[in-house]
Design an enzyme around this catalytic site. Structure first.
Site, short mmCIF file in Angstrom:
data_model
loop_
_atom_site.label_atom_id
_atom_site.label_comp_id
_atom_site.label_asym_id
_atom_site.label_seq_id
_atom_site.Cartn_x
_atom_site.Cartn_y
_atom_site.Cartn_z
CG HIS A 73 64.15 37.57 7.68
ND1 HIS A 73 64.28 38.69 7.65
CD2 HIS A 73 63.32 37.35 6.34
CE1 HIS A 73 63.72 39.81 6.86
NE2 HIS A 73 63.21 39.21 5.89
CG ASP A 128 60.62 33.38 0.64
OD1 ASP A 128 59.78 33.33 -0.89
OD2 ASP A 128 61.68 34.08 0.32
N1 CMC Z 1 70.02 26.93 7.93
C1 CMC Z 1 71.16 26.83 8.93
N2 CMC Z 1 71.42 27.95 9.58
C2 CMC Z 1 71.19 29.61 9.15
C3 CMC Z 1 70.38 29.67 8.59
C4 CMC Z 1 69.54 28.68 7.62
N3 CMC Z 1 68.65 28.64 6.74
N4 CMC Z 1 70.36 30.63 8.33
C5 CMC Z 1 71.27 31.43 9.12
N5 CMC Z 1 71.58 29.78 9.89
C6 CMC Z 1 72.99 29.90 10.89
C7 CMC Z 1 73.80 30.87 10.11
O1 CMC Z 1 74.63 30.08 9.93
C8 CMC Z 1 74.40 31.46 11.43
O2 CMC Z 1 75.17 30.24 12.34
P1 CMC Z 1 76.49 31.03 13.32
O3 CMC Z 1 76.20 31.78 14.26
O4 CMC Z 1 76.74 29.60 14.04
O5 CMC Z 1 77.67 31.07 12.57
C9 CMC Z 1 73.31 32.09 12.24
O6 CMC Z 1 72.21 30.73 11.75
C10 CMC Z 1 73.24 33.99 11.97
O7 CMC Z 1 72.87 33.71 10.53
P2 CMC Z 1 73.31 34.34 9.62
O8 CMC Z 1 73.96 34.43 7.75
O9 CMC Z 1 74.71 35.35 10.34
O10 CMC Z 1 73.01 35.66 9.48
P3 CMC Z 1 71.95 36.61 8.69
O11 CMC Z 1 71.26 37.86 9.27
O12 CMC Z 1 73.00 36.85 7.86
O13 CMC Z 1 70.78 35.71 7.93
C11 CMC Z 1 69.76 34.93 6.17
C12 CMC Z 1 69.99 36.05 7.35
C13 CMC Z 1 68.36 34.87 6.08
C14 CMC Z 1 70.21 35.58 4.76
C15 CMC Z 1 69.94 32.96 6.76
O14 CMC Z 1 69.02 32.64 7.43
C16 CMC Z 1 69.53 32.53 5.01
O15 CMC Z 1 70.39 31.91 4.26
N6 CMC Z 1 68.65 31.71 5.28
C17 CMC Z 1 67.99 30.91 4.31
C18 CMC Z 1 67.71 31.58 3.06
C19 CMC Z 1 66.71 31.50 3.02
O16 CMC Z 1 65.87 31.67 3.12
N7 CMC Z 1 66.18 33.41 2.75
C20 CMC Z 1 64.79 34.19 2.15
C21 CMC Z 1 64.51 35.48 3.33
S1 CMC Z 1 63.32 35.60 3.66
C22 CMC Z 1 62.92 35.90 1.96
C23 CMC Z 1 63.06 37.83 1.50
O17 CMC Z 1 63.23 38.71 1.92
O18 CMC Z 1 64.41 37.81 0.65
#
Ligand code: CMC
Length: 431
Positions: A308, A366
C-alpha cells in the site's frame, strides 16, 4: 491547520527562502510551498504525490506506519464493530456521529432516494451484456447529470445536499442493475423496508419467480465491507474526484471520473485481481513459485492485495476483513475453503520473506474481501463495483468539503518539462 512559527529554509545559490511549516492535528508537519514559485521562481517536483499534501481535510486520517485509520477521529475497527454503514456515512458527511433522531432522518432520506429515474433503465440495454459492470457504472453515473438537473448547482447548499444523498442512495441500485443486466435477469427495484446492505443483496440476488429472504448475518457482513471501504483520504480516485470538481463540474460527472479511476488494478480493481491471483496459485505448494514471480523484477506479476502507498504495516481494514472472511464462510458452511487456506498461507509465507518484510508489504483491504464476496455469490467482476458503492460517500464527503472551502482553487499541477526547446516549423518537403 496551525502555523507553527517554525520555518524551513531553502537555499538556492546565494539566496535563501523561508517556508512556513504548518501543523496538522495528527501526522507530520507540512512545509507550505504555496508562495515558493512567486518568491524563488522554482517549482517542487513530486510525481505520484509521495511527499505532497494536495489539500487540507478534516475527514480521514491514516498513520501508515502504525496501521491506524480514523474517520473524523474514530478508529475504523470501532466503527466496523459498533457502527454501521449509514451511520458512518453521516459521520463522514457531517463531521459528527448522529443522534438517534438525526440518524433516523438521514436513513429515511437515503432510503427515499434509492430508485433511479425509470428512463435510466434504457441506458443499460444500450450496453453489451458482457460489458464489465464498472464500464456500465462509469457511463450510467455520468448520465445522472442528465437526469437530476435540480441538484447540479454546486453553489447552492441544498443542491449539494440532495446530490450527495442521491449519489449514496442510488449507487447500490445502479451497481445491482449492472449485475442483473450482465446475467440477463430483470432489474429488481429497491425496497424501503430493508436496510442499505440488505436492500443491495436483494437487488442483486432476488428474482421475481422466488421469494428472497435477506440473511441478517450476510447483510451485516455486506454492511461491514461497505463500512471498511467508505473513505481513505486522498487516494487516487478521491483525488480524481477533487481535481475534476475543482473546475466546477457537476457532482455526478465528477463521481463518474472517480469510478473510472477506481477501476484500475492498482486501486479498486485489486480486489478482483487479488482473488484471481489466489485462484491462479490454487494450492499451497505453488505459493513459493508465485512469491518468486512477485519478487522477480523482470516479471510484471505482483502479489495483488499486498502493499500500500500509505500503510507500511498491517492495513487495519484487512484485519477486520480476515475475521469477517472466517465468519461468513462458517455461516455458509464452507468449511476448509481452499482459497481462504491459500490466502492465509500466502500471508504467512510473505510476512516471513525478506523481500516483503524489507519493503513493508502487508496484506491490504483487498486481500480477503474477494473471498467473502465470492462466498456470498458475487462474481469477481462485481467486486470493484461494490467498492464503488462503498467509496461513493468518501468521494461525496471530500467533494463537499472542497466546494465548501472558501479558499478552493482549480487544481492545476505544474510540470518538469523534458521536451524540445522552442524550434521553428519545417515544411514537409524539407523534413
Ligand atoms: N507485489 C510485489 N512487489 C510489490 C508489491 C506487490 N504487491 N507492491 C509493491 N511491491 C514492491 C515494488 O516492486 C517496489 O520494489 P522495489 O523497491 O524493489 O522497486 C516496492 O515494493 C515499493 O513499491 P511501489 O510500487 O513503489 O509502491 P507504491 O506505493 O507506488 O505502490 C501499490 C502501492 C498499492 C500500488 C502497490 O503496493 C501494488 O501494486 N500492490 C498491488 C495492488 C493492490 O493490492 N492494490 C490495492 C491497494 S489497497 C486498495 C485501495 O486503496 O485502492
Amino acid at each position: 491547520m496551525a502555523d507553527t512559527n517554525k520555518k524551513a529554509t531553502l537555499s538556492i545559490g546565494n539566496e535563501s527562502y523561508d517556508l512556513p511549516i504548518l501543523s496538522p492535528t495528527e501526522g507530520p508537519d507540512v512545509v507550505d510551498v504555496r508562495k515558493l514559485y512567486g518568491q524563488a521562481d522554482v517549482f517542487t517536483y513530486d510525481p505520484g504525490f509521495t511527499s505532497t499534501a494536495s489539500c487540507d481535510s478534516a475527514i480521514t486520517y491514516i498513520d501508515g506506519e502504525e496501521g491506524i485509520l480514523l474517520h473524523r477521529g474514530y478508529p475504523i475497527d470501532q466503527l466496523a464493530e459498533k457502527s454501521h454503514f449509514l451511520e458512518v456515512c453521516y459521520l463522514l458527511l457531517y463531521g459528527e456521529l448522529p443522534t438517534a433522531a438525526q440518524l433516523e432522518d438521514f436513513e429515511s432520506r437515503v432510503t427515499n432516494h434509492t430508485m433511479v429515474h425509470e428512463q435510466m433503465h434504457r441506458f443499460f440495454t444500450g450496453f453489451r451484456r458482457d460489458a464489465h459492470p464498472m464500464a456500465i457504472m462509469t457511463g450510467v453515473v455520468g448520465a445522472m447529470s442528465a437526469f437530476y438537473h435540480d441538484s447540479t448547482d454546486i453553489h447552492d447548499p441544498w443542491h449539494r445536499e440532495v446530490a450527495s444523498i442521491r449519489l449514496i442512495a442510488k449507487m447500490p441500485t445502479i451497481a445491482a442493475m449492472a449485475y442483473k443486466y450482465s446475467i440477463g435477469q430483470p432489474f429488481v427495484y429497491p425496497r424501503n423496508d430493508l436496510d442499505f446492505a440488505g436492500n443491495f443483496l436483494r437487488m442483486c440476488f432476488s428474482v421475481p419467480a422466488e421469494d428472497y429472504q435477506v440473511n441478517p448475518i450476510l447483510s451485516r457482513a455486506m454492511d461491514r465491507i461497505f463500512t471498511l471501504h467508505a473513505d481513505h483520504e486522498q487516494n487516487a480516485s478521491t483525488s480524481t474526484v477533487r481535481l475534476a470538481s475543482s473546475s466546477g463540474a457537476n457532482p455526478f460527472a465528477c463521481i463518474a471520473a472517480g469510478i473510472a479511476c477506481l477501476w484500475g488494478p492498482a486501486h479498486g480493481g485489486a480486489n478482483q485481481a487479488a482473488l484471481e491471483s489466489l485462484k491462479e496459485i490454487g494450492t499451497p505448494d505453488r505459493i513459493p513459485e508465485m512469491l518468486a514471480r512477485a519478487k522477480d523484477k523482470d516479471d510484471p506479476f505482483r502479489l495483488m492485495g499486498f502493499g500500500h502507498r500509505v500503510y507500511k504495516n498491517f492495513d487495519p481494514r484487512a484485519k477486520v476483513m480476515k475475521q469477517s472472511a472466517d465468519e461468513v464462510l462458517d455461516l455458509l458452511g464452507v468449511e476448509n475453503n481452499p482459497i481462504l487456506a491459500v490466502a492465509k498461507e500466502v500471508e504467512k509465507q510473505a510476512l516471513a520473506d525478506d523481500y516483503f518484510v524489507d519493503r513493508k508489504l502487508f496484506p491490504n483491504v483487498d486481500f480477503y474481501s474477494g473471498i467473502i464476496l465470492e462466498a456470498m455469490g458475487f462474481p469477481t467482476s462485481m467486486f470493484t463495483p461494490i467498492f464503488a458503492v462503498s467509496r461513493t460517500v468518501g468521494w461525496v464527503s471530500q467533494w463537499k468539503e472542497m466546494i465548501e472551502d472558501p479558499a478552493m482553487k482549480i487544481g492545476r499541477p505544474r510540470q518538469l518539462y523534458t521536451g524540445p526547446s522552442q524550434r521553428d516549423y519545417v515544411d514537409v518537403e524539407n523534413r
